[in-house]
Design an enzyme around this catalytic site. Structure first.
Site: not given
Length: 144
Positions: A9, A97, A131
């Site tokens: 809400h 990332h 990575r």
């Protein structure tokens, strides 16, 4: 992109605004309470998370007053990476990332224009991988 949008809400006005802005450019599913009805944010976070986990190419957006409750509730689900963001840079980095699949926004924290900017960059940004994949694997390994 398929977007699963949900709110409690306290996020109803921003959710309605985002729904209106996104309906012509994305397929939408919306989970929101009836106007004037108070609800518990974990219930709506659960609906969006469960639905998102069944979709292949989809992202979620959760809105409450601060975004905090929704992000805490959503991150309880394995496979969900919900990012509470307050600007477009955070939204972009959460995807790039962290491969976030849910953007959490606080209606009382950011303006509607800034929220729309965040949603748009969130939906347009992909995961960089590389990575960052190993880092996400480590996060998943933390689940108890």
């Amino acid at each position: 992109m398929h977007v699963i949008l949900g709110c409690d809400h306290a996020g109803l006005d921003l959710c309605a605004f985002l729904e209106e802005q996104l309906k012509n450019s994305h397929s939408l599913e919306v989970y929101k309470p009836p106007l004037g009805e108070r609800v518990d944010y974990p219930d709506h976070a659960k609906e969006v998370c469960q639905r998102l986990l069944t979709q292949v190419h989809a992202c979620g957006v959760l809105v409450c007053g601060s975004g905090i409750g929704m992000s805490i509730a959503a991150n309880r689900f394995a496979g969900i990476r919900a990012a509470l963001c307050t600007n477009a840079y955070m939204a972009k980095m959460s995807r790039l990332h962290n491969n976030a699949n849910i953007l959490c926004v606080g209606q009382n924290i950011v303006g509607f224009g800034a929220a729309l900017d965040m949603v748009e960059v969130f939906l347009q940004t992909g995961f960089e991988g590389g990575r960052h994949t190993a880092r996400l694997d480590k996060i998943e390994a933390l689940k108890c």
